[in-house]
Motif scaffolding. Structure first.
Motif: not given
Length: 270
Positions: A67-89
């Motif tokens: 993997y590449t380093p995970y860039p955020k403090a949390t995982c936020i998974s929206l709708n059809d995202v199962v897991c590891h959704g990367i938060p985005n402004f």
């Protein structure tokens, strides 16, 4: 077979404190989840709460092999995202969106891991039902935990309940040992057969975190190397608690004042 840590009293107390803080982050962020707020802003709020309480977010710069380093403090998974959704402004919540916010903190060297489902505004009836059934799946799995039971018992009851409701269980991701490290043995599958896999023993600590899809169980990986979506674009839901095996049953470690209550059929039995 890889070693499953049996935690001692000092370790359990440290993991209990970290787990409680992780749950308190989810309490704190709840009022901010509404249409028009970005997932990046929610991540920032969680990150600041964690550091303000003398801890660090475990996902930030986490980099397992391949993997590449995970860039955020949390995982936020929206709708059809199962897991590891990367938060985005740039990703603003829309009315009716469903999201899972997954928090893991490191406090005084110990890890606590938990996640919950949230809705931005009023969700669809379908989304509400999926979240409810997934929550009940998690608690049915938790209710199996006691010395002498097997990890297969947890997977069995979750799979049966989810499939009876017309849903499917994601196979590629599962619960895991936690506390001294972010991810420890064993893997805690959310499908399976009774009386299989390792026996539960007092002092084991692990997560139960079923990922349940409204459609098929197949998933697809996104080009960012982290985000996982349902292959058929159906909704997905997940809930997660960190659990300690006690001498007589279990203790949920990821507790906080505003955490949702267990389903009525669990409260009556435990």
């Amino acid at each position: 077979m890889a070693k499953i840590y049996i935690k001692n009293a000092e370790q359990i107390e440290g993991i209990r404190k970290a787990s409680k803080l992780a749950a308190e982050v989810l309490d704190y962020v709840a009022p901010f989840v509404k249409p028009g707020v970005s997932t990046g802003e929610l991540d920032k709020l969680c990150h600041e709460f964690i550091t303000d309480h003398g801890a660090v977010p475990a996902p930030l710069n986490y980099c397992p092999p391949g993997y590449t380093p995970y860039p955020k403090a949390t995982c936020i998974s929206l709708n059809d995202v199962v897991c590891h959704g990367i938060p985005n402004f740039n990703k603003l919540l829309k009315k009716g969106d469903t999201l899972n916010i997954d928090i893991t903190v490191i406090k005084d060297g110990y890890y606590g891991d938990t996640s919950r489902m949230y809705f931005a505004g009023e969700p669809s009836i379908m989304a509400k039902r999926l979240s409810k059934i997934t929550y009940e799946c998690m608690w049915l799995g938790i209710n199996e935990v006691k010395p002498g039971a097997h990890f297969g018992d947890i997977g069995y009851i979750i799979q049966q309940y989810a499939e009876d409701a017309g849903y499917s269980v994601v196979r590629e991701f599962c619960g895991h040992g936690v506390g001294i490290e972010f991810h420890e043995e064993p893997q805690v599958l959310h499908y399976g057969r009774r009386n299989t896999m390792d026996e539960l023993k007092p002092g084991m600590i692990f997560t139960i975190e079923p990922m349940i899809n409204a459609g098929g169980k197949a998933i697809r990986s996104m080009p960012d190397g982290w985000t996982i979506r349902t292959k058929d674009r159906s909704l997905s839901a997940q809930w997660e608690h960190t659990i300690l095996v006690t001498d007589t049953g279990y203790e949920v470690l990821t507790v906080s004042p505003d955490m949702p209550s267990p389903p009525h059929f669990i409260r009556n039995n435990h």
